[in-house]
Design a protein around this motif. Structure first.
Motif, PDB file in Angstrom:
ATOM      1  N   ALA A   1      -3.040   1.360   4.631  1.00  0.00           N
ATOM      2  CA  ALA A   1      -3.602   0.016   4.388  1.00  0.00           C
ATOM      3  C   ALA A   1      -4.061  -0.131   2.938  1.00  0.00           C
ATOM      4  O   ALA A   1      -3.821  -1.168   2.314  1.00  0.00           O
ATOM      5  N   LYS A   2      -4.697   0.909   2.406  1.00  0.00           N
ATOM      6  CA  LYS A   2      -5.206   0.818   1.039  1.00  0.00           C
ATOM      7  C   LYS A   2      -4.083   0.693   0.015  1.00  0.00           C
ATOM      8  O   LYS A   2      -4.318   0.320  -1.124  1.00  0.00           O
ATOM      9  N   ASN A   3      -2.875   1.064   0.423  1.00  0.00           N
ATOM     10  CA  ASN A   3      -1.743   0.954  -0.480  1.00  0.00           C
ATOM     11  C   ASN A   3      -0.844  -0.231  -0.149  1.00  0.00           C
ATOM     12  O   ASN A   3       0.300  -0.310  -0.593  1.00  0.00           O
ATOM     13  N   GLY A   4      -1.378  -1.132   0.664  1.00  0.00           N
ATOM     14  CA  GLY A   4      -0.633  -2.361   0.936  1.00  0.00           C
ATOM     15  C   GLY A   4       0.265  -2.308   2.156  1.00  0.00           C
ATOM     16  O   GLY A   4       1.177  -3.121   2.297  1.00  0.00           O
ATOM     17  N   TYR A   5       0.052  -1.346   3.029  1.00  0.00           N
ATOM     18  CA  TYR A   5       0.863  -1.262   4.253  1.00  0.00           C
ATOM     19  C   TYR A   5      -0.065  -1.232   5.470  1.00  0.00           C
ATOM     20  O   TYR A   5      -0.258  -0.178   6.082  1.00  0.00           O
ATOM     21  N   PRO A   6      -0.673  -2.370   5.811  1.00  0.00           N
ATOM     22  CA  PRO A   6      -1.611  -2.358   6.944  1.00  0.00           C
ATOM     23  C   PRO A   6      -0.898  -2.063   8.255  1.00  0.00           C
ATOM     24  O   PRO A   6       0.224  -2.520   8.478  1.00  0.00           O
TER      25      PRO A   6
ATOM     26  N   SER B   1      -5.528   4.311   7.316  1.00  0.00           N
ATOM     27  CA  SER B   1      -6.375   3.860   6.209  1.00  0.00           C
ATOM     28  C   SER B   1      -5.661   4.042   4.864  1.00  0.00           C
ATOM     29  O   SER B   1      -5.658   3.131   4.033  1.00  0.00           O
ATOM     30  N   VAL B   2      -5.040   5.209   4.669  1.00  0.00           N
ATOM     31  CA  VAL B   2      -4.311   5.456   3.416  1.00  0.00           C
ATOM     32  C   VAL B   2      -3.185   4.423   3.273  1.00  0.00           C
ATOM     33  O   VAL B   2      -2.961   3.859   2.201  1.00  0.00           O
TER      34      VAL B   2
END
Lengths: 196, 450
Positions: B415-420, B412-413
């Protein structure tokens, strides 16, 4: 009312998107729809295509899990990023129109919010989809069902209340009765009365 | 009794399904199912006030053994020791996080290795495992993943391999000690094992597996974690680790409390202080030292998890009282035809498989009475079965993005920073690593205990 946030929820084929665009023009404020995707793409380094893939899509409960507000689902995280983006825009005092994204609930704490849900008669929606997407009637009917089901699942997943339930919105309107421009006129009058 | 058994199973299955479906918050699910167990199973079907009192286990608080234990004993019903310990550690961890301890530690280590990606990669994996031995893996990964992304943006490398490796090592580190992962606390407090028992058994297995994992991830990810153009790192641009400390006094206090918690846990078999006493003590001194901030620390405690445990233990108590879990134990014994190796392999690998897809806490809580029954009927040492269960539930969770809390938080961390990180990307690297580690653990248990 110094800030105006117009939230437009819509059934597929009801013309809700066009109505939202016209309202944005009449009130001379920006509209956030696809722009949300490009904004998030520019901030995160994801491509617009990657975000589009997960946009307004509910996560599958069987392959996703939530822990203390964190979710492994990419769909959930893209949705959260969009909600955060909208919340920050609203907190900044900006006026805007937003299409979908559970905005009628996510932004309900802002005094300037006017929430609208646009519905339509089935026949009118089918005719509109046949014309816009150049597809036969049966395909248009299936397309509408599929799109609305997706929007409903997305909304109910993130909000926990029923998509299209009139109690969630300030105004629910059937665009088939007055046409797009007639509907926009009525909505404009209502919004102007609200912001007086 | 037949009706009670049927209702106990229905309630348990419904609880598991509702947890998996995630439509209702899981603490409401377990508390609701717990209430149904008390009313329907114990009250209406069994008409047994004794079963209700036994499962609620409120009397435990007034027993000397609950706080100070000279001889090891087993517990039934609501495992209050687990709940008090987890709540106490939550309060301590909140205090540490507020003081900036975790961010400081991550930045300090990155600074010490001069921000070179491979040394950061290796040290962060080890740090993830070591911290998770004492602190819940959610907190560990929340801070490690955030700092990893910060470093990745500064040093221009892909943080995904590093985050995946940290997640894996956090789950591995959690298996090393009694307080590392909730299943271990449940196993330890239910069966009367000490911190040292875990450290010298699952701890050794985790240690060996950590070495193998570091080597495995190095070879798998070494090409992905180089900085762009292999550029030299400009340390002047790197934030000073001390900037992470929000309040020096709080930082020193929380570090001392953490040190005390570690010492008390390591020595609890000698001091005879139970984990319940340690949890309560740590919570009280954290709150006293927090002064006027005590209330805000208390508010940050994840009380939903505490309630989740209470409901869960009642539901499992229903299965236990009605004898359902003995049937499962008999089934495992019959399919293994008394072959101890097969029995251990079944427990370890089925626990791992289940934990890869469902919450390992209810699974472990259910399996504890099963292995107790299995040990008494088959004559296999309970400790061997306990280590197999702990390793299976703790490490199996690493295989999929939903298998353990650390996986969910880490992805989740990212993904939220643009690394899904989707299922494919996650499982491609971590599922093989999980299988390798489980195979090593199985071989270790066979060689050492049989």
């Amino acid at each position: 009312m110094s800030q105006l946030i117009i939230s437009v929820g819509r059934e597929f084929g009801s013309g809700g998107k066009v109505i939202a665009e016209k309202l944005a023009k009449r009130f001379n404020i920006p509209i956030y729809d696809r722009h949300l995707i490009t904004e998030i793409a520019s901030k995160t380094g994801l491509t617009a295509g990657e975000i589009e893939k997960y946009n307004e899509t509910p996560a599958s409960r069987l392959v996703s899990r939530r822990v203390r507000g964190f979710s492994n689902s990419i769909e959930d995280n893209i949705a959260e990023m969009q909600f955060d983006f909208l919340r920050k825009k609203a907190e900044s005092g900006e006026s805007f129109v937003v299409l979908g994204r559970c905005s009628e609930t996510k932004l309900r704490d802002f005094d300037g919010l006017v929430s609208i849900f646009v519905t339509g008669d089935t026949d009118s929606k089918i005719k509109r989809v046949m014309k816009v997407y150049e597809m036969p009637e049966d395909d248009a009917r299936d397309f509408i069902t599929k799109k609305d089901r997706k929007r409903k699942r997305y909304h109910n997943y993130h909000v926990g209340m029923h998509w299209g339930d009139s109690r969630l919105y300030d105004l629910t309107i059937n665009s088939s009765k007055l046409g797009i421009d007639g509907t926009v006129d009525i909505l404009e009058s209502y919004i102007r009365a609200r912001i007086k | 009794m037949a009706a009670a058994s049927i209702f106990a199973v229905i309630i348990f299955v419904a609880m598991f399904l509702l947890i998996v479906l995630d439509k209702i918050e899981r603490h409401i699910v377990t508390l609701g199912c717990g209430a149904l167990t008390l009313i329907v199973v114990f009250g209406i079907c069994m008409r047994s006030g004794k079963a209700i009192l036994g499962t609620l286990a409120v009397g435990d608080f007034f027993k000397k053994d609950f706080w100070y234990q000279v001889t090891e004993s087993e517990s039934k019903g609501i495992n209050w020791a687990t709940i008090i310990f987890i709540a106490g550690m939550m309060i301590m961890v909140e205090g540490m996080a507020k003081a900036g301890f975790f961010r400081w530690l991550c930045m300090k280590i990155a600074y010490m290795v001069k921000c070179r990606t491979i040394p950061i990669f290796i040290t962060f994996m080890i740090m993830s495992a070591v911290l998770s031995m004492f602190i819940d893996s959610i907190t560990v990964i929340m801070f490690l993943a955030a700092v990893t992304i910060e470093l990745a943006q500064l040093l221009k490398f892909n943080p995904v391999p590093m985050i995946l490796s940290e997640i894996f090592c956090a789950n591995l580190g959690g298996s090393a000690t009694m307080c590392g992962d909730p299943p271990n606390i449940i196993v330890g407090t239910s069966l009367g094992f000490s911190f040292f028992d875990f450290l010298t058994n699952t701890g050794l297995i985790a240690g060996i597996c950590l070495i193998v994992s570091v080597v495995f991830f190095y070879f798998v990810f070494r090409k992905e974690i180089v900085t762009e153009n292999g550029a030299e790192v400009d340390m002047s641009k790197f934030p000073n680790p001390s900037e992470a400390i929000t309040n020096k006094k709080d930082f020193i206090t929380s570090s001392i409390i953490f040190g005390m918690a570690v010492i008390l846990l390591v020595s609890h078999s000698a001091t005879h202080l139970t984990v319940a006493s340690i949890g309560l003590f740590i919570a009280v001194i954290t709150l006293i030292s927090a002064g006027k901030d005590a209330l805000s620390l208390l508010k940050k405690v994840d009380y939903k998890t505490v309630l989740f445990f209470i409901g869960l233990f009642i539901v499992v108590g229903g299965l236990e009282e009605t004898g359902i879990l003995e049937y499962i134990a008999q089934f495992i014994e019959s399919i293994s035809h008394g072959n101890v190796m097969l029995m251990i392999a079944i427990i370890l690998w089925i626990s791992a498989l289940a934990s890869a897809f469902v919450d390992n806490i209810p699974f472990a809580a259910t399996m504890v009475p099963v292995i107790q029954s299995l040990a008494s009927t088959s004559g296999v040492d309970i400790s061997t079965l306990a280590w197999a269960l702990s390793i299976g539930t703790d490490i199996g969770g690493s295989a999929t993005p939903i298998g353990a809390s650390a996986n969910v938080v880490g992805t989740s961390v990212a993904a939220k920073n643009g690394y899904p990180i989707g299922w494919g990307k996650y499982c491609a690297k971590l599922a093989p690593a999980t299988i390798i580690v489980l195979a090593i653990s199985t071989a270790y248990i066979f060689v050492r205990y049989l």
